[in-house]
Design an enzyme around this catalytic site. Structure first.
Site, PDB file in Angstrom:
ATOM      1  N   ALA A   9      47.127  28.015  59.986  1.00 27.73           N
ATOM      2  CA  ALA A   9      46.382  27.895  61.242  1.00 27.73           C
ATOM      3  C   ALA A   9      47.200  28.258  62.477  1.00 27.73           C
ATOM      4  O   ALA A   9      46.643  28.667  63.491  1.00 27.73           O
ATOM      5  CB  ALA A   9      45.859  26.471  61.381  1.00 27.73           C
ATOM      6  N   ARG A  12      49.651  33.976  64.256  1.00 23.45           N
ATOM      7  CA  ARG A  12      48.952  34.770  65.283  1.00 23.45           C
ATOM      8  C   ARG A  12      47.484  34.955  64.897  1.00 23.45           C
ATOM      9  O   ARG A  12      46.588  34.771  65.709  1.00 23.45           O
ATOM     10  CB  ARG A  12      49.643  36.146  65.444  1.00 23.45           C
ATOM     11  CG  ARG A  12      50.911  36.106  66.259  1.00 23.45           C
ATOM     12  CD  ARG A  12      51.560  37.480  66.330  1.00 23.45           C
ATOM     13  NE  ARG A  12      52.141  37.868  65.061  1.00 23.45           N
ATOM     14  CZ  ARG A  12      53.389  37.613  64.684  1.00 23.45           C
ATOM     15  NH1 ARG A  12      54.198  36.973  65.514  1.00 23.45           N
ATOM     16  NH2 ARG A  12      53.853  37.975  63.510  1.00 23.45           N
ATOM     17  N   HIS A 155      52.262  49.140  65.904  1.00 29.39           N
ATOM     18  CA  HIS A 155      52.041  47.694  65.905  1.00 29.39           C
ATOM     19  C   HIS A 155      53.174  47.004  66.671  1.00 29.39           C
ATOM     20  O   HIS A 155      54.204  47.605  66.952  1.00 29.39           O
ATOM     21  CB  HIS A 155      51.979  47.133  64.474  1.00 29.39           C
ATOM     22  CG  HIS A 155      50.649  47.351  63.810  1.00 29.39           C
ATOM     23  ND1 HIS A 155      50.347  48.487  63.111  1.00 29.39           N
ATOM     24  CD2 HIS A 155      49.524  46.564  63.762  1.00 29.39           C
ATOM     25  CE1 HIS A 155      49.107  48.410  62.645  1.00 29.39           C
ATOM     26  NE2 HIS A 155      48.582  47.254  63.025  1.00 29.39           N
ATOM     27  N   LYS A 159      55.737  42.793  63.297  1.00 35.84           N
ATOM     28  CA  LYS A 159      55.077  43.173  62.040  1.00 35.84           C
ATOM     29  C   LYS A 159      56.120  43.472  60.973  1.00 35.84           C
ATOM     30  O   LYS A 159      57.101  44.156  61.210  1.00 35.84           O
ATOM     31  CB  LYS A 159      54.157  44.390  62.254  1.00 35.84           C
ATOM     32  CG  LYS A 159      53.368  44.746  61.007  1.00 35.84           C
ATOM     33  CD  LYS A 159      52.157  45.612  61.302  1.00 35.84           C
ATOM     34  CE  LYS A 159      51.404  46.000  60.046  1.00 35.84           C
ATOM     35  NZ  LYS A 159      50.821  44.869  59.319  1.00 35.84           N
TER      36      LYS A 159
HETATM   37  P1  NAD Z   1      52.201  35.198  61.427  1.00 39.03           P
HETATM   38  O1  NAD Z   1      53.618  35.303  60.974  1.00 39.03           O
HETATM   39  O2  NAD Z   1      51.939  34.929  62.869  1.00 39.03           O
HETATM   40  O3  NAD Z   1      51.420  34.089  60.593  1.00 39.03           O
HETATM   41  C1  NAD Z   1      51.667  33.837  59.231  1.00 39.03           C
HETATM   42  C2  NAD Z   1      51.163  32.456  58.869  1.00 39.03           C
HETATM   43  O4  NAD Z   1      51.517  32.188  57.506  1.00 39.03           O
HETATM   44  C3  NAD Z   1      51.780  31.330  59.714  1.00 39.03           C
HETATM   45  O5  NAD Z   1      50.770  30.406  60.052  1.00 39.03           O
HETATM   46  C4  NAD Z   1      52.774  30.684  58.753  1.00 39.03           C
HETATM   47  O6  NAD Z   1      52.951  29.312  59.028  1.00 39.03           O
HETATM   48  C5  NAD Z   1      52.053  30.880  57.442  1.00 39.03           C
HETATM   49  N1  NAD Z   1      53.030  30.788  56.331  1.00 39.03           N
HETATM   50  C6  NAD Z   1      54.110  31.573  56.134  1.00 39.03           C
HETATM   51  N2  NAD Z   1      54.831  31.157  55.068  1.00 39.03           N
HETATM   52  C7  NAD Z   1      54.163  30.081  54.590  1.00 39.03           C
HETATM   53  C8  NAD Z   1      54.381  29.208  53.496  1.00 39.03           C
HETATM   54  N3  NAD Z   1      55.466  29.365  52.684  1.00 39.03           N
HETATM   55  N4  NAD Z   1      53.476  28.220  53.288  1.00 39.03           N
HETATM   56  C9  NAD Z   1      52.397  28.072  54.106  1.00 39.03           C
HETATM   57  N5  NAD Z   1      52.139  28.873  55.155  1.00 39.03           N
HETATM   58  C10 NAD Z   1      53.016  29.851  55.396  1.00 39.03           C
HETATM   59  O7  NAD Z   1      51.525  36.583  60.977  1.00 39.03           O
HETATM   60  P2  NAD Z   1      50.192  37.280  61.549  1.00 39.03           P
HETATM   61  O8  NAD Z   1      50.525  38.265  62.615  1.00 39.03           O
HETATM   62  O9  NAD Z   1      49.168  36.225  61.825  1.00 39.03           O
HETATM   63  O10 NAD Z   1      49.750  38.133  60.270  1.00 39.03           O
HETATM   64  C11 NAD Z   1      49.496  37.501  59.027  1.00 39.03           C
HETATM   65  C12 NAD Z   1      49.060  38.532  58.010  1.00 39.03           C
HETATM   66  O11 NAD Z   1      47.782  39.072  58.404  1.00 39.03           O
HETATM   67  C13 NAD Z   1      49.993  39.736  57.880  1.00 39.03           C
HETATM   68  O12 NAD Z   1      50.045  40.136  56.539  1.00 39.03           O
HETATM   69  C14 NAD Z   1      49.311  40.799  58.747  1.00 39.03           C
HETATM   70  O13 NAD Z   1      49.688  42.115  58.391  1.00 39.03           O
HETATM   71  C15 NAD Z   1      47.877  40.498  58.417  1.00 39.03           C
HETATM   72  N6  NAD Z   1      46.884  41.009  59.363  1.00 39.03           N
HETATM   73  C16 NAD Z   1      45.760  41.537  58.794  1.00 39.03           C
HETATM   74  C17 NAD Z   1      44.737  41.986  59.624  1.00 39.03           C
HETATM   75  C18 NAD Z   1      43.473  42.498  58.955  1.00 39.03           C
HETATM   76  O14 NAD Z   1      42.506  42.832  59.666  1.00 39.03           O
HETATM   77  N7  NAD Z   1      43.418  42.532  57.618  1.00 39.03           N
HETATM   78  C19 NAD Z   1      44.852  41.913  61.016  1.00 39.03           C
HETATM   79  C20 NAD Z   1      46.011  41.355  61.553  1.00 39.03           C
HETATM   80  C21 NAD Z   1      47.024  40.890  60.718  1.00 39.03           C
END
Ligand code: NAD
Length: 271
Positions: A9, A12, A155, A159
């Site tokens: 939650a 980002r 990006h 990333k």
């Molecule tokens: P982020 O690093 O801000 O968030 C990652 C989340 O995962 C955090 O809340 C973190 O606490 C959690 N997390 C990490 N390790 C963990 C663990 N061991 N246990 C529990 N939770 C854990 O990253 P982000 O920018 O939000 O991006 C997340 C993913 O979404 C990436 O793979 C990104 O490429 C992808 N993304 C996809 C789209 C899409 O449209 N498909 C768009 C944006 C981002």
């Protein structure tokens, strides 16, 4: 109403997913998870997202929530996804998966899981990018054989994977339309004495800078003219809204692996 749980939650995307879920008229935020050592543990999810209290506290104990959730949305990281998939299969809960940079093993795991639960997986949940796939299919089929084709993506500095999952998906759409094998024709960056360009290749160039949310250009260049088709995302909320739309669409499905083209009905669109 779709009862939605959000993994990660405080990420980002996690924060935007909370906002998109709360603002959606067909969805209810039922759960939001954070890591057990997170400073955001037991906090109101709305405060985590910066939108004011919503009455749902974050938790790291999935078992407390399993019964009330119709769909879990996972935009965490590849290293956590496998456990999340196991959990959802075990509790028979559908999933929306937006994590990118997945290994072949994780993709296979998702495929296997989709025999038991319904999953929407997309490298990009924005409506605009999914429309872009369609435009690229048409462009490739019309002029692709005559053109040099390059995909340029940008990006933010945080990333972790490159090229982006969306850039690879765009490349796949073009390769499929031209009956080429992406593994054989993809060129990832160029350096040194590369020789002249082979027309069949599809080039990928990556920019990582500042706070760019996500920009993708597909360039089709012939001698004398070129077409550039560009999509720019200016807010992560666009991905989050798409994911919530996918969750609502999934709530009646039993099993199967779907993408955002299915959710938006773009596969039936003949243009
Ligand atoms: P982020 O690093 O801000 O968030 C990652 C989340 O995962 C955090 O809340 C973190 O606490 C959690 N997390 C990490 N390790 C963990 C663990 N061991 N246990 C529990 N939770 C854990 O990253 P982000 O920018 O939000 O991006 C997340 C993913 O979404 C990436 O793979 C990104 O490429 C992808 N993304 C996809 C789209 C899409 O449209 N498909 C768009 C944006 C981002």
């Amino acid at each position: 109403m779709t009862n939605i749980g959000i993994f990660g939650a405080n990420g980002r995307m996690g924060r935007n997913l909370i906002q998109a879920t709360v603002e959606d008229q067909k969805a209810t935020l039922a759960a939001a998870t954070v890591r057990s050592n997170s400073p955001f543990l037991n906090m109101d999810a709305g405060l985590v997202a910066g939108i004011g209290e919503v009455g749902v506290k974050t938790s790291s104990d999935l078992n407390l929530m399993a019964k009330t959730i119709n769909v879990w949305i996972d935009f965490t990281l590849p290293e956590v996804l496998a456990d999340n998939i196991d959990y959802c299969v075990e509790h028979n809960i559908n999933m929306v998966i937006g994590v990118t940079g997945l290994s072949a093993e994780l993709l296979e795991k998702m495929q296997q899981a989709s025999k038991h639960i319904a999953i929407v997986f997309a490298a990009n949940f924005s409506t605009g990018v999914n429309l872009l796939y369609k435009l690229l299919e048409v462009t490739s089929k019309t002029i692709g054989e005559d053109c040099d084709i390059e995909i340029i993506e940008g990006h933010h500095r945080y990333k972790k994977d490159a090229p982006s999952g969306t850039a690879l998906a765009l490349g796949q759409v073009i390769a499929d339309a031209l009956d080429r094998n992406l593994d054989e024709v993809a060129v990832y960056g160029r350096e040194g004495d590369t020789g002249e360009r082979d027309r069949k290749t599809i080039g990928f160039a990556t920019v990582r800078a500042g706070d760019i949310v996500g920009e993708h250009t597909a360039l089709f260049a012939d001698i004398g003219e070129r077409i550039e088709i560009t999509h720019k995302a200016s807010s992560r909320l666009t991905f989050a809204k798409g994911a919530v739309r996918a969750a609502n669409w999934l709530s009646e499905k039993q099993n199967g692996l779907f993408d955002m083209q299915d959710v938006l009905g773009l596969k039936e669109l003949n243009i």
